[in-house]
Design an enzyme around this catalytic site. Sequence first.
Site, mmCIF file in Angstrom:
data_model
loop_
_atom_site.group_PDB
_atom_site.id
_atom_site.type_symbol
_atom_site.label_atom_id
_atom_site.label_comp_id
_atom_site.label_asym_id
_atom_site.label_seq_id
_atom_site.Cartn_x
_atom_site.Cartn_y
_atom_site.Cartn_z
ATOM 1 N N HIS A 91 52.510 32.783 6.179
ATOM 2 C CA HIS A 91 51.610 33.232 7.232
ATOM 3 C C HIS A 91 50.212 33.582 6.727
ATOM 4 C CE1 HIS A 91 53.476 33.612 11.276
ATOM 5 N NE2 HIS A 91 54.510 33.214 10.562
ATOM 6 N N ASP A 116 52.433 43.954 13.363
ATOM 7 C CA ASP A 116 52.773 43.590 14.736
ATOM 8 C C ASP A 116 53.807 42.468 14.788
ATOM 9 O OD1 ASP A 116 51.151 45.451 15.954
ATOM 10 O OD2 ASP A 116 49.419 44.124 16.062
ATOM 11 N N GLU A 175 47.157 51.297 19.721
ATOM 12 C CA GLU A 175 46.311 50.127 19.492
ATOM 13 C C GLU A 175 45.430 49.926 20.724
ATOM 14 O OE1 GLU A 175 48.010 46.471 18.181
ATOM 15 O OE2 GLU A 175 49.002 47.356 16.425
#
Length: 546
Positions: A118, A185, A296
């Site tokens: 990623h 997340d 957030e």
Amino acid sequence: MASLSASSLQLFTIVVLLLNHLKHHEATTVCYSNNNSLVLPPAEIIFSIQTLPLDGSIALYGHPFEQIAARDFGNIYHFPPLAVLNPNTVSDISLVIKLVSEMGSASGLKIAARGHGHSLQGQAQAHRGLVINMESLREPETMQVKYTNGGQVGLPYVEVSGGELWINILHETLKHGLAPKSWTDYLHLTAGGTLSNAGISGQAFRHGPQINNVFQLEVVTGKGEVVTCSETQNADLFYGVLGGLGQFGIITKARISLEPAPKMVKCIRALYSDFSVFAKDQEYLISIENTFDYIEGFVLINRTGILNSWRSSFNLKDPLQASQFDSDGTTLYCLEMAKYFNPDESEAMNQSVEHLLSELSYIPSTISLTEVSYVEFLDRVHVSEMKLRAKGLWDVPHPWLNLLVPRSKIHDFNQEVFGKILTDTSNGPILIYPVNQTRWNSKTSLVTPEEDVFYLVAFLSSAVPNSVGKDSLENILNQNMRILEFCADARLGVKQYLPNYTTKEEWQAHFGSRWEAFFRRKLAYDPLALLAPGHRIFENAISTSC
């Protein structure tokens, strides 16, 4: 003709495969490095690695994973390696790195550790080098919950392989009623990968990033040495590796701090039209003790209605007035909060949430709430990922830009970026939320703005393949460059998170006064600059002069 010996046949096969590999990429044999020293032929290097007593395996060009190792989530850079190591043990990694290290600069081989792939800018790739498939090292049977003083006393932690996914860590620790304190997340990332960067999410204002919640590491350095390190043992390497972008060693094992896990989460969203009020409320919430467990925020540019972003796997139960709210195309700011609780704590939790919300100044008609399980909340992005994969919308270019902006400059940033540079709907979520510097450990390699409070601003764009419009890769990259140029020209003191630079001078500017310590650690633990070449920080073996 006499038959070839097994080793001769193996060498012949490797040579043929590597020649085909080089021909395929229209490459020519390189005989000399930048300093004119002799470079060993690639076939000889790989053959030497294959003769090591490995428990795992080496995959050459043409193997499916070798091709996967040439790309990442960013889907912008594609650098094929010569080979991929699939280690079964830490010894496999140590033996290979030690061999390449002992060859010296003559090997010319670079080594990259790849977790779940990623990275965004080819950081986990090694062009014509060796990629280590860290997921091959995962050992679920050895993932155990323990306590710092043994028995059932002391502080709880879980010991995991560096290639273990956070989603698996979550499920294993929940069996004991425990869970890590800080998250990202997205949970389908490896422990070693996020710890090499930071690991930031809505819990970071309270617990700091994931790198702040580690008791101990096992690391294989650029010399092939296997080192156990912690705050009290080999502390320099411990702090260097945490947030160190893989430059000093490969994390093969980690002890992650745990806390009692809740069963449920109450999720709340509310909208703001005034950024100053939005920022004031966010900063208030992270400054008090009895606050939410997760905070957030994100930006909605030129949108109508309430955002249902790909970051959520559940629909918030909106009151009627919220579902009818229309933004009239203006920029709005969404505050996203969560409160953890157990079923028998519902009444006290609701009272706490009601009190906290009464202190805020959001648009009353836009409040929305729902309750979900703890696992459903933490793993919300993966459910949306599956939906996007089914539509062929996941494996697209992701030219993400992540910035850490000082609190004192966030209003200037908002006015220019969200008022002038970004004037149309962005092709992906834009996160924006503050964290407390005091909760972060300044000894790690992570570089942040020099203020007590700073904001994470993340532009999580997805480009449409073959597009030439506003959602094209070229347009988004140009937009990112405009944002970076503004930050530099206005001297905002912004730092990149998941940084991407192309020159040594840019990296020195990024680290600032901490460059000397970073360079010293590189010299101590990876002097040949074998590791993590995708960051382009150290291209060649380094000397004592920085």
